[in-house]
Design a protein around this motif. Structure first.
Motif, mmCIF file in Angstrom:
data_model
loop_
_atom_site.group_PDB
_atom_site.id
_atom_site.type_symbol
_atom_site.label_atom_id
_atom_site.label_comp_id
_atom_site.label_asym_id
_atom_site.label_seq_id
_atom_site.Cartn_x
_atom_site.Cartn_y
_atom_site.Cartn_z
ATOM 1 N N LEU A 1 0.934 -1.150 -0.126
ATOM 2 C CA LEU A 1 -0.043 -0.072 0.091
ATOM 3 C C LEU A 1 0.945 1.334 0.061
ATOM 4 O O LEU A 1 0.389 2.127 -0.582
ATOM 5 C CB LEU A 1 -0.759 -0.101 1.050
ATOM 6 C CG LEU A 1 -1.899 1.142 1.342
ATOM 7 C CD1 LEU A 1 -2.890 1.122 0.233
ATOM 8 C CD2 LEU A 1 -2.667 1.101 2.587
ATOM 9 N N ALA B 1 2.850 5.818 -2.040
ATOM 10 C CA ALA B 1 2.309 6.725 -1.494
ATOM 11 C C ALA B 1 3.279 8.067 -1.148
ATOM 12 O O ALA B 1 4.337 7.774 -1.481
ATOM 13 C CB ALA B 1 1.760 6.228 0.227
ATOM 14 N N ASP C 1 -3.962 9.736 -1.743
ATOM 15 C CA ASP C 1 -3.352 9.166 -0.430
ATOM 16 C C ASP C 1 -4.560 9.075 0.566
ATOM 17 O O ASP C 1 -4.149 8.414 1.582
ATOM 18 C CB ASP C 1 -2.289 10.250 -0.245
ATOM 19 C CG ASP C 1 -0.905 9.722 -0.479
ATOM 20 O OD1 ASP C 1 -0.930 8.819 -1.278
ATOM 21 O OD2 ASP C 1 0.129 10.544 -0.221
ATOM 22 N N LYS D 1 -5.708 5.542 0.076
ATOM 23 C CA LYS D 1 -4.454 4.677 0.804
ATOM 24 C C LYS D 1 -4.652 5.013 2.236
ATOM 25 O O LYS D 1 -4.539 3.986 3.031
ATOM 26 C CB LYS D 1 -3.091 5.189 0.425
ATOM 27 C CG LYS D 1 -2.802 4.796 -1.104
ATOM 28 C CD LYS D 1 -1.395 5.240 -1.377
ATOM 29 C CE LYS D 1 -1.307 5.250 -2.975
ATOM 30 N NZ LYS D 1 -1.677 3.880 -3.373
ATOM 31 N N GLU E 1 -7.566 2.660 3.615
ATOM 32 C CA GLU E 1 -7.044 1.329 3.610
ATOM 33 C C GLU E 1 -6.222 0.998 4.683
ATOM 34 O O GLU E 1 -6.179 0.028 5.329
ATOM 35 C CB GLU E 1 -6.573 0.843 2.185
ATOM 36 C CG GLU E 1 -7.354 1.192 1.158
ATOM 37 C CD GLU E 1 -6.809 0.702 -0.042
ATOM 38 O OE1 GLU E 1 -5.919 -0.286 -0.200
ATOM 39 O OE2 GLU E 1 -6.937 1.385 -1.300
#
Length: 271
Positions: free
Chosen positions: A161, A165, A216, A219, A222
């Motif tokens: 992930l 980023a 982001d 992300k 998540e």
């Protein structure tokens, strides 16, 4: 009185209550009116009865570990272990005349009897409370044995992930999350408030949300879900671990108690 939510077998509970009443009536009818030495009369009988109950309660462990074809239902043996162990302590106190013993051996016997019975009852409460507490307070059911595997999966998913980023999100991860995701972390707060313990750890995500790009932010959502799952793993690790560590607080003292009772019985018979 409705006992079903509190006890597995109301019949066993009432049988235990009747046994306690009969023991009390017998004690006050035969022992309380006058002094009787622990090695004579009814007080000696209480000691033998306590020993018999202790051995019967200990059979539950032997039944699990040794017998290939156990006698009787596991539920019945568990009830005998719980109520027989509780009645054992009462008979020990009756054998001692509800007085602090004079000898070192008998003092240790009384202390161990109280510890073994008390830790056993605590274990019963933990076994009833922790599974319900976990299922009512958490979204995921987790096997204790799978915790290392699940943490490795979270670490792998987190690494993927964060590959694309931005710097703020990676810095946030390194500062606030990396250490927590390496291994399970027990927290005492989970015994008191699972929801509060988890939500207090998730608040750190809020301030970053307005400082990063839209990509982001997805992300971050998540990452927050993965971190929440890790916190639930920590809650299971803490509470299920308490059940596992309880065994070490109960079983070794129980074995020591059996040994001391054998020594105590030997001294009474031969001396």
């Amino acid at each position: 009185m409705k006992l079903k939510p509190w006890v597995q077998s109301p019949a066993a509970f009432w049988l235990f209550a009747a046994a306690v009443l009969l023991c009390g009536l017998n004690y006050w009818g035969h022992v309380a009116p006058g002094e009787v030495h622990p090695t004579r009369g009814w007080r000696l009988a209480y000691g033998f009865a306590a020993t018999a109950l202790m051995l019967a309660s200990a059979v539950l462990s032997l039944r699990r570990q040794i017998m290939k074809h156990p006698l009787g239902r596991a539920h019945a043996w568990t009830q005998l272990h719980v109520y027989g162990g509780s009645l054992f302590l009462l008979l020990v106190l009756m054998h001692a005349g509800f007085r602090w013993p004079l000898g070192s051996l008998t003092r240790w016997l009384l202390l161990l009897s109280g510890w073994v019975t008390g830790s056993g009852l605590c274990g019963v409460l933990l076994q009833k409370w922790i599974p319900r507490y976990l299922t009512s307070g958490l979204e995921n059911e987790i096997l204790y044995e799978r915790i290392p595997e699940l943490i490795s999966e979270i670490q792998a998913r987190t690494a993927n992930l964060l590959q694309a980023a931005g710097e703020p999100l990676r810095s946030f991860y390194d500062t606030y999350l990396a250490a927590s995701l390496r291994q399970p972390q027990p927290r005492l707060i989970y015994f008191l408030d699972i929801h509060g313990g988890i939500h207090s750890q998730l608040k750190k995500f809020e301030y970053l949300r307005g400082l990063i790009s839209e990509t982001d932010r997805e992300k971050l959502a998540e990452l927050q879900a993965l971190y929440r799952f890790k916190l639930e793993i920590d809650a299971h690790y803490t509470l299920q671990g308490a059940l596992r560590w309880w065994v070490y607080l109960h079983v070794p003292p129980s074995l020591a108690l059996v040994l001391l009772v054998a020594v105590h019985g030997f001294t009474i018979i031969y001396y």
